[in-house]
Design an enzyme around this catalytic site. Structure first.
Site, PDB file in Angstrom:
ATOM      1  N   ASP A  67       0.139  -0.965   0.117  1.00 34.80           N
ATOM      2  CA  ASP A  67      -0.200   0.130  -0.054  1.00 34.80           C
ATOM      3  C   ASP A  67       1.078   0.964  -0.338  1.00 34.80           C
ATOM      4  O   ASP A  67       2.128   1.762   0.509  1.00 34.80           O
ATOM      5  CB  ASP A  67      -1.039   0.100   1.056  1.00 34.80           C
ATOM      6  CG  ASP A  67      -0.200  -0.632   2.696  1.00 34.80           C
ATOM      7  OD1 ASP A  67       1.052  -0.701   2.173  1.00 34.80           O
ATOM      8  OD2 ASP A  67      -0.788  -0.546   3.028  1.00 34.80           O
ATOM      9  N   ASN A 136      -7.282  -3.358  14.387  1.00 37.78           N
ATOM     10  CA  ASN A 136      -8.631  -3.354  13.736  1.00 37.78           C
ATOM     11  C   ASN A 136      -9.064  -4.006  12.573  1.00 37.78           C
ATOM     12  O   ASN A 136     -10.054  -4.633  12.276  1.00 37.78           O
ATOM     13  CB  ASN A 136      -9.573  -2.149  12.538  1.00 37.78           C
ATOM     14  CG  ASN A 136      -9.314  -1.015  11.959  1.00 37.78           C
ATOM     15  OD1 ASN A 136      -8.077  -2.051  11.625  1.00 37.78           O
ATOM     16  ND2 ASN A 136      -9.328  -0.741  11.140  1.00 37.78           N
ATOM     17  N   HIS A 138      -7.073  -4.922  10.240  1.00 35.87           N
ATOM     18  CA  HIS A 138      -7.169  -4.393   8.908  1.00 35.87           C
ATOM     19  C   HIS A 138      -5.673  -5.443   8.427  1.00 35.87           C
ATOM     20  O   HIS A 138      -4.601  -5.469   8.846  1.00 35.87           O
ATOM     21  CB  HIS A 138      -6.991  -2.983   8.236  1.00 35.87           C
ATOM     22  CG  HIS A 138      -5.589  -2.213   8.454  1.00 35.87           C
ATOM     23  ND1 HIS A 138      -6.007  -0.621   8.274  1.00 35.87           N
ATOM     24  CD2 HIS A 138      -4.710  -2.577   8.707  1.00 35.87           C
ATOM     25  CE1 HIS A 138      -4.136  -0.928   9.215  1.00 35.87           C
ATOM     26  NE2 HIS A 138      -3.867  -1.661   9.099  1.00 35.87           N
ATOM     27  N   GLU A 143      -9.004  -1.978   4.959  1.00 36.65           N
ATOM     28  CA  GLU A 143     -10.087  -1.508   6.320  1.00 36.65           C
ATOM     29  C   GLU A 143     -11.045  -2.383   6.907  1.00 36.65           C
ATOM     30  O   GLU A 143     -12.165  -2.941   5.816  1.00 36.65           O
ATOM     31  CB  GLU A 143     -11.153  -0.314   6.298  1.00 36.65           C
ATOM     32  CG  GLU A 143      -9.164   0.342   6.539  1.00 36.65           C
ATOM     33  CD  GLU A 143      -8.492   0.669   7.744  1.00 36.65           C
ATOM     34  OE1 GLU A 143      -7.716  -0.473   7.916  1.00 36.65           O
ATOM     35  OE2 GLU A 143      -7.834   1.787   8.251  1.00 36.65           O
TER      36      GLU A 143
HETATM   37  P1  PGA Z   1       2.439  -2.250  12.768  1.00 37.59           P
HETATM   38  O1  PGA Z   1       1.411  -1.416  11.489  1.00 37.59           O
HETATM   39  O2  PGA Z   1       3.311  -2.239  12.129  1.00 37.59           O
HETATM   40  O3  PGA Z   1       3.177  -0.713  12.777  1.00 37.59           O
HETATM   41  O4  PGA Z   1       1.620  -1.705  14.212  1.00 37.59           O
HETATM   42  C1  PGA Z   1       0.513  -2.793  11.589  1.00 37.59           C
HETATM   43  C2  PGA Z   1      -0.404  -2.582  10.683  1.00 37.59           C
HETATM   44  O5  PGA Z   1      -1.465  -1.479  10.804  1.00 37.59           O
HETATM   45  O6  PGA Z   1      -0.522  -2.840   9.280  1.00 37.59           O
END
Ligand code: PGA
Length: 235
Positions: A67, A136, A138, A143
């Site tokens: 992404d 959450n 995702h 999302e």
């Molecule tokens: P993080 O992000 O490794 O910084 O916790 C993971 C994500 O949101 O996919």
């Protein structure tokens, strides 16, 4: 879906590093699906260490990132292109032309999504996909929603995601509201998936691994994947 628990982030990096090193050794021109965020950093550090020790050759490896923020050029310090260059690519012998991140500044984002899907299809899909997970549930920037996404698409970020990512921006108002993300379809078509998560994600990992398969927890789709491993660090 296999759940592995390890002691800490360092062990997670080494465990995931073993899987990546084996996959690259078996197929030197493998297509790696890569992820940004704090959690993959120990893995990238591990891969750099293995490369420096002469144990890993990235000269033929191709990468596609999950992404990118819409509106941030690759030169912006919070762009995911910048993150990948800084935390992995410039430390290893990968050909920059073989590294791909969606272009968040493309003139037409719909065309960019179609281009990205065609790129991945042209590679014959992804050999090994790395994923983090949001609190959450995702994956990439897919999302929670009423349906699993299919192709690469533009998305509005969830409030929880904007809040989580605001830690990287001087002013929370600067956090982009929109992003481009690979869809669940190409993630699920990857031949092998490794998800990494820290202890703060234990609750959502439990839901994703043991709960109902639902687009309200996008990571729960991995329950249907034949070769998905979740590595959870306990501290
Ligand atoms: P993080 O992000 O490794 O910084 O916790 C993971 C994500 O949101 O996919």
């Amino acid at each position: 879906m296999k759940l592995i628990t390890v002691k800490n982030a360092d062990e997670m990096g080494k465990y995931a590093g073993d899987i990546f090193a084996e996959a690259i050794g078996a197929k030197p021109d493998i297509v790696l699906g890569l992820a940004t965020g704090s959690t993959p950093l120990p893995l990238y550090a591990d891969l750099i260490r293995r490369y420096e020790a002469g144990g890993l050759d990235f000269s033929q490896v191709r990468t596609v990132n999950l992404d990118e923020y819409a509106g941030l050029p690759g030169t912006h310090e919070q762009s995911y292109r910048y993150f990948m260059d800084e935390n992995l690519f410039r430390h290893i012998n990968i050909d920059p032309a073989n590294t791909h991140v969606p272009d968040g500044c493309a003139e037409n984002l719909d065309d960019e999504c179609a281009r990205y899907d065609a790129l991945i299809d042209g590679f014959g899909g992804i050999g090994l996909q790395l994923l983090g997970i949001g609190r959450n549930g995702h994956i990439g920037f897919n999302e929670p929603s009423g349906a699993f996404s299919k192709g690469t698409q533009t998305v509005l970020l969830a409030e929880a995601t904007i809040e989580a990512n605001s830690r990287f921006f001087a002013d929370p108002a600067e956090v982009p509201r929109m992003a481009i993300t690979m869809g669940i379809r190409h993630i699920m078509l990857a031949r092998k998936i490794v998800m990494v998560a820290g202890s703060e994600k234990a609750g959502i990992i439990d839901q994703a691994v043991n709960g109902e398969i639902t687009p309200l927890v996008p990571a729960s789709a991995l329950q249907m994947h034949p070769d998905a491993t979740v590595i959870l660090a306990l501290e």
